[in-house]
Scaffold this active site. Structure first.
Site, PDB file in Angstrom:
ATOM      1  N   LYS A 112       0.820  -1.214   0.000  1.00 12.04           N
ATOM      2  CA  LYS A 112       0.000   0.000   0.000  1.00 12.04           C
ATOM      3  C   LYS A 112       0.857   1.269   0.000  1.00 12.04           C
ATOM      4  O   LYS A 112       0.416   2.314  -0.458  1.00 12.04           O
ATOM      5  CB  LYS A 112      -0.959  -0.010   1.174  1.00 12.04           C
ATOM      6  CG  LYS A 112      -1.992  -1.127   1.015  1.00 12.04           C
ATOM      7  CD  LYS A 112      -3.145  -1.031   1.967  1.00 12.04           C
ATOM      8  CE  LYS A 112      -4.244  -2.017   1.610  1.00 12.04           C
ATOM      9  NZ  LYS A 112      -3.838  -3.436   1.787  1.00 12.04           N
TER      10      LYS A 112
HETATM   11  C1  LIG Z   1      -4.442  -4.532   1.124  1.00  7.98           C
HETATM   12  C2  LIG Z   1      -3.665  -5.804   1.027  1.00  7.98           C
HETATM   13  C3  LIG Z   1      -4.022  -6.833   0.105  1.00  7.98           C
HETATM   14  C4  LIG Z   1      -5.249  -6.747  -0.769  1.00  7.98           C
HETATM   15  O1  LIG Z   1      -5.093  -5.831  -1.822  1.00  7.98           O
HETATM   16  P1  LIG Z   1      -6.348  -5.318  -2.670  1.00  7.98           P
HETATM   17  O2  LIG Z   1      -5.845  -4.256  -3.558  1.00  7.98           O
HETATM   18  O3  LIG Z   1      -7.341  -4.820  -1.664  1.00  7.98           O
HETATM   19  O4  LIG Z   1      -6.882  -6.499  -3.435  1.00  7.98           O
HETATM   20  C5  LIG Z   1      -3.203  -7.939   0.025  1.00  7.98           C
HETATM   21  N1  LIG Z   1      -2.113  -8.070   0.814  1.00  7.98           N
HETATM   22  C6  LIG Z   1      -1.757  -7.132   1.713  1.00  7.98           C
HETATM   23  C7  LIG Z   1      -0.561  -7.357   2.556  1.00  7.98           C
HETATM   24  C8  LIG Z   1      -2.509  -5.956   1.849  1.00  7.98           C
HETATM   25  O5  LIG Z   1      -2.141  -5.019   2.747  1.00  7.98           O
END
Ligand SMILES: *Cc1c(COP(=O)(O)O)cnc(C)c1O
Length: 468
Positions: free
Chosen positions: A112
């Protein structure tokens, strides 16, 4: 480039307005009116670019009406220059024609950061230009909150309030938020669970007077700018794995579908991607959809991959809009049915289009742990629980072994130390910039789970800060 809403009933907006608006006024999500396109010759020339230069090339067509190339380059340099790895997103060989794209070298150790670090700077840029200010409010079950706080800390134009359920996030996750002592960062440990926090944030957004008074905005993955920043690493990895001369495949551990959708966007923009694989934990609404053509929500389970513990994948709406040939009225019908009945179905033609590019697999906590243990034994590589689901899904659903398979590693194993230790028998160490996390001073408010208490706290804090 203008942006349109998937629901077809909101004004077309330029990039800066889309950035600040988040959700469209008709309840839809914004998408670019057309997809920019790179030819194979363009792609071949992009192979040697640094991550920063590639990011400028890929994102410029989306923003150039309101952000100049030089401005964009400065924002991107500032964003990714601070990442721990010089490569920004290293591509590591795991098996035969199989690669892991490490997306955990940002400040909070999850993918993120790649979008939110950019978003925070882009907000700052646009707000400074307009002489405007913003209050960000969000609820988090862990990763999003810390990434958003790191992205917004010390920015004069932004005050950020993050609600998390008191006692219900991991200690690493809490400390990643509460040890940020910047004056514009306000953590709230609230009595209740994640859904209670989320409900209060939604109520703040529904309170129009409050929303206007404090210039409320959100940083969740319905924001187009987050998707746009994620498109870059698909190009980065694809070009390194052999594109455009060969096509490539991606396996993505999936929750809200934002990450996979960024991959789909890269495909529309000319990157030859022959397969997407989505990995789910026990919260498998998308896998059931692929199997049955019916989207049906169920209760959410707590798993060892908590960032994927969600029931409804909000970004799937963008993908549906695309696969429906951008037919807003068909999309509205499906969304209305979902709201009324908790389920909807799509046509066979829709499923044929989906299955031509996408497959998926689910892994429960036990099979996820097995993948972590197996991979550690076979290569000494330590996966976190989310990334392990990506590897497991890639290995069970791959269509063509001759096509390079790229698995997105979405978090550092040290973010989920207990589950990783139980699965592999080794304790994952935090990287050096976080090694004193457990000794740092913490700062957070503790509030009861009441709307008035939270709203009152935000107003009082903004007044004290001279922002209201
Ligand atoms: C947010 C997150 C996901 C999921 O990603 P999306 O874009 O919501 O599908 C997967 N793995 C981790 C570690 C995350 O923080």
């Amino acid at each position: 480039m203008k942006y349109i809403s998937t629901r077809g009933n909101a004004p077309k907006l330029a990039f800066d307005d889309v950035l600040l608006t988040g959700l469209a006024r008709d309840g839809g999500l914004y998408l670019p009116e057309t997809w920019p396109h790179f030819s194979p010759a363009d792609l071949a020339q992009m192979k040697d670019l640094s991550y920063v230069e590639l990011a400028v090339k890929v994102m410029l067509p989306f923003v150039e009406e309101v952000v100049s190339e030089d401005e964009l380059r400065q924002i991107v340099t500032d964003t990714y220059g601070a990442f721990e790895s010089e490569d920004v997103a290293p591509l590591v060989k795991l098996g035969e024609n199989e690669w892991v794209l490490e997306l955990f070298h940002g400040p909070t150790l999850a993918f993120k950061d790649y979008a939110l670090q950019f978003l925070g700077r882009m907000f700052d840029h646009v707000l400074t230009k307009r002489g405007a200010k913003l209050t960000i409010a969000g609820a988090t079950s862990g990763d999003t909150g810390s990434a958003a706080i790191e992205a917004c800390r010390d920015r004069d134009n932004i005050e950020i309030f993050i609600l998390f359920p008191n006692g219900k996030v991991s200690e690493v996750q809490r400390r990643q938020m509460s040890t940020v002592l910047s004056d514009n960062v306000h953590n709230i440990a609230m009595d209740g669970n994640f859904d209670d926090c989320q409900a209060i944030v939604k109520a703040l957004f529904a309170d129009e007077k409050f929303r206007d008074d404090v210039h409320l905005s959100a940083v969740n993955s319905i924001n187009w700018a987050r998707i746009m920043a994620q498109v870059v690493y698909y190009f980065w990895a694809g070009l390194r794995a052999g594109a455009p001369e060969t096509s490539v495949a991606f396996s993505v551990p999936t929750g809200n579908f934002g990450n996979v959708f960024a991959g789909y966007a890269a495909q529309r923009m000319g990157l030859p991607i022959s397969q997407f694989i989505i990995g789910s934990n026990a919260n498998d609404i998308l896998i059931r959809f692929i199997e049955t053509g019916r989207m049906q929500s169920k209760d959410v389970f707590a798993t060892t991959s908590p960032s994927m513990d969600i029931q409804i994948s909000s970004n799937f709406e963008r993908f549906m809009f695309e696969l429906m040939g951008r037919d807003s009225s068909a999309l509205n019908d499906a969304m209305q049915e979902f709201k009324d009945t908790g389920h909807f179905s799509v046509t066979d033609a829709f499923m044929d289009r989906l299955k031509a590019i996408m497959d998926g697999a689910r892994f429960d906590d036990e099979t996820t742990a097995q993948v972590i243990g197996d991979v550690y034994k076979e290569s000494g590589y330590l996966l976190d629980t989310h990334s392990a689901i990506g590897v497991g899904a890639a290995r069970t659903r791959r269509w063509d072994k001759a096509v390079p398979m790229i698995i997105l590693a979405t978090a550092h194993p040290a973010k989920f130390p207990d589950a990783v230790k139980a699965a592999a028998g080794v304790h994952p160490e935090l990287p050096s910039h976080l090694s004193d996390l457990y000794e740092r001073e913490e700062k957070y408010a503790q509030l009861p789970g009441s709307y008035d208490a939270v709203k009152g706290y935000i107003e009082t804090t903004l007044k004290e800060r001279g922002k209201l």
